[in-house]
Design a protein around this motif. Structure first.
Motif, PDB file in Angstrom:
ATOM      1  N   SER A   1       0.842  -1.209   0.000  1.00  0.00           N
ATOM      2  CA  SER A   1       0.000   0.000   0.000  1.00  0.00           C
ATOM      3  C   SER A   1       0.871   1.251   0.000  1.00  0.00           C
ATOM      4  O   SER A   1       0.564   2.230  -0.693  1.00  0.00           O
ATOM      5  N   ARG A   2       1.944   1.234   0.763  1.00  0.00           N
ATOM      6  CA  ARG A   2       2.855   2.385   0.791  1.00  0.00           C
ATOM      7  C   ARG A   2       3.492   2.606  -0.571  1.00  0.00           C
ATOM      8  O   ARG A   2       3.673   3.756  -1.003  1.00  0.00           O
ATOM      9  N   ILE A   3       3.813   1.525  -1.256  1.00  0.00           N
ATOM     10  CA  ILE A   3       4.391   1.640  -2.602  1.00  0.00           C
ATOM     11  C   ILE A   3       3.368   2.257  -3.554  1.00  0.00           C
ATOM     12  O   ILE A   3       3.686   3.158  -4.336  1.00  0.00           O
ATOM     13  N   ARG A   4       2.123   1.788  -3.473  1.00  0.00           N
ATOM     14  CA  ARG A   4       1.074   2.353  -4.343  1.00  0.00           C
ATOM     15  C   ARG A   4       0.801   3.822  -4.006  1.00  0.00           C
ATOM     16  O   ARG A   4       0.542   4.629  -4.905  1.00  0.00           O
ATOM     17  N   GLU A   5       0.857   4.177  -2.714  1.00  0.00           N
ATOM     18  CA  GLU A   5       0.670   5.579  -2.317  1.00  0.00           C
ATOM     19  C   GLU A   5       1.779   6.452  -2.897  1.00  0.00           C
ATOM     20  O   GLU A   5       1.516   7.565  -3.374  1.00  0.00           O
ATOM     21  N   ALA A   6       3.009   5.970  -2.859  1.00  0.00           N
ATOM     22  CA  ALA A   6       4.123   6.715  -3.453  1.00  0.00           C
ATOM     23  C   ALA A   6       3.914   6.872  -4.955  1.00  0.00           C
ATOM     24  O   ALA A   6       4.173   7.946  -5.519  1.00  0.00           O
ATOM     25  N   ALA A   7       3.421   5.824  -5.591  1.00  0.00           N
ATOM     26  CA  ALA A   7       3.170   5.887  -7.039  1.00  0.00           C
ATOM     27  C   ALA A   7       2.098   6.907  -7.377  1.00  0.00           C
ATOM     28  O   ALA A   7       2.167   7.574  -8.413  1.00  0.00           O
ATOM     29  N   ALA A   8       1.118   7.045  -6.497  1.00  0.00           N
ATOM     30  CA  ALA A   8       0.024   7.995  -6.735  1.00  0.00           C
ATOM     31  C   ALA A   8       0.525   9.441  -6.721  1.00  0.00           C
ATOM     32  O   ALA A   8      -0.064  10.304  -7.373  1.00  0.00           O
ATOM     33  N   THR A   9       1.601   9.704  -5.998  1.00  0.00           N
ATOM     34  CA  THR A   9       2.124  11.067  -5.923  1.00  0.00           C
ATOM     35  C   THR A   9       3.330  11.287  -6.829  1.00  0.00           C
ATOM     36  O   THR A   9       3.816  12.400  -6.945  1.00  0.00           O
ATOM     37  N   SER A  10       3.805  10.239  -7.466  1.00  0.00           N
ATOM     38  CA  SER A  10       4.965  10.327  -8.350  1.00  0.00           C
ATOM     39  C   SER A  10       4.507  10.640  -9.769  1.00  0.00           C
ATOM     40  O   SER A  10       3.558  10.029 -10.269  1.00  0.00           O
ATOM     41  N   SER A  11       5.208  11.549 -10.414  1.00  0.00           N
ATOM     42  CA  SER A  11       4.829  11.882 -11.800  1.00  0.00           C
ATOM     43  C   SER A  11       5.021  10.691 -12.737  1.00  0.00           C
ATOM     44  O   SER A  11       4.330  10.565 -13.736  1.00  0.00           O
ATOM     45  N   GLY A  12       5.937   9.798 -12.400  1.00  0.00           N
ATOM     46  CA  GLY A  12       6.200   8.625 -13.230  1.00  0.00           C
ATOM     47  C   GLY A  12       5.412   7.401 -12.820  1.00  0.00           C
ATOM     48  O   GLY A  12       5.574   6.333 -13.414  1.00  0.00           O
ATOM     49  N   GLY A  13       4.573   7.538 -11.782  1.00  0.00           N
ATOM     50  CA  GLY A  13       3.720   6.439 -11.357  1.00  0.00           C
ATOM     51  C   GLY A  13       4.493   5.255 -10.805  1.00  0.00           C
ATOM     52  O   GLY A  13       5.637   5.380 -10.363  1.00  0.00           O
TER      53      GLY A  13
ATOM     54  N   ALA B   1      15.490   7.264  -5.401  1.00  0.00           N
ATOM     55  CA  ALA B   1      14.589   8.147  -4.661  1.00  0.00           C
ATOM     56  C   ALA B   1      13.712   7.380  -3.668  1.00  0.00           C
ATOM     57  O   ALA B   1      13.283   7.943  -2.663  1.00  0.00           O
ATOM     58  N   TYR B   2      13.461   6.112  -3.945  1.00  0.00           N
ATOM     59  CA  TYR B   2      12.598   5.309  -3.072  1.00  0.00           C
ATOM     60  C   TYR B   2      13.353   4.128  -2.459  1.00  0.00           C
ATOM     61  O   TYR B   2      12.768   3.088  -2.189  1.00  0.00           O
ATOM     62  N   GLU B   3      14.632   4.317  -2.203  1.00  0.00           N
ATOM     63  CA  GLU B   3      15.410   3.226  -1.618  1.00  0.00           C
ATOM     64  C   GLU B   3      14.867   2.829  -0.253  1.00  0.00           C
ATOM     65  O   GLU B   3      14.965   1.668   0.141  1.00  0.00           O
ATOM     66  N   ASP B   4      14.253   3.775   0.471  1.00  0.00           N
ATOM     67  CA  ASP B   4      13.674   3.452   1.777  1.00  0.00           C
ATOM     68  C   ASP B   4      12.518   2.461   1.644  1.00  0.00           C
ATOM     69  O   ASP B   4      12.366   1.559   2.479  1.00  0.00           O
ATOM     70  N   LEU B   5      11.735   2.588   0.584  1.00  0.00           N
ATOM     71  CA  LEU B   5      10.650   1.622   0.358  1.00  0.00           C
ATOM     72  C   LEU B   5      11.218   0.238   0.063  1.00  0.00           C
ATOM     73  O   LEU B   5      10.678  -0.768   0.528  1.00  0.00           O
ATOM     74  N   ARG B   6      12.315   0.179  -0.669  1.00  0.00           N
ATOM     75  CA  ARG B   6      12.923  -1.119  -0.963  1.00  0.00           C
ATOM     76  C   ARG B   6      13.472  -1.750   0.312  1.00  0.00           C
ATOM     77  O   ARG B   6      13.316  -2.937   0.540  1.00  0.00           O
TER      78      ARG B   6
END
Length: 166
Positions: free
Chosen positions: A28-40, A53-58
């Motif tokens: 869900s956190r990954i999808r939330e980040a995608a919703a705010t990212s211009s590149g989805g 930019a999203y190494e913390d999610l990984r």
């Protein structure tokens, strides 16, 4: 054809089971980040790597896999189901042109669900989706799947007869 449909159904079920695991909140956190990212989602997953930019999610995704056995087992089941589906889908490719429209429509609907789920799921390797990894493995079936989806959407509808024109 039935084997491909069975493998597709198993893959869809495996992706659904993954979403039910305790640690699935990271998805869900990954999808939330995608919703705010211009590149989805594609950008988020590609940046889920060291220095990205999203190494913390990984890092959090890897931690969830390491700490939650059910989540890890569900993830492996989904990844393996995707691989099995790709193999069975490829094997079914020669008979697809002869299949009736309702069978094609059902398989195309399952294809769409699998592509969506696997393209939003981080792969085993940083910076890739599960779908990207399957494509990288050279699974001709997934390439054909993407082509068949493109063709399906360019036709009048999923029940249109392939190859025949008025």
């Amino acid at each position: 054809m039935q084997t491909a449909e069975g493998a597709a159904t198993a893959a869809v079920g495996a992706f659904a089971d993954l979403e039910k695991a305790d640690s699935a909140a990271i998805l869900s956190r990954i999808r939330e980040a995608a919703a705010t990212s211009s590149g989805g989602i594609k950008e988020v997953l590609s940046e889920m790597r060291p220095g990205g930019a999203y190494e913390d999610l990984r890092r959090d995704f890897n931690a969830a896999l390491a700490r939650d056995e059910k989540f890890s087992a569900s993830y492996e089941k989904a990844a393996n189901a995707l691989d099995a589906y790709a193999e069975h889908r490829n094997a079914a490719a020669p008979v697809l042109p002869k299949a009736n429209a309702s069978v094609l429509a059902k398989l195309e609907a399952l294809d769409e669900q699998i592509v969506k789920a696997s393209s939003e799921l981080p792969g085993r390797d940083s910076g890739k989706s599960a779908l990207d990894e399957t494509l990288d493995k050279g699974r001709e079936a997934v390439k054909n799947l993407v082509d068949s989806l493109r063709n399906a959407f360019s036709r009048e509808g999923p029940s249109a007869s392939p190859g025949l024109s008025p």
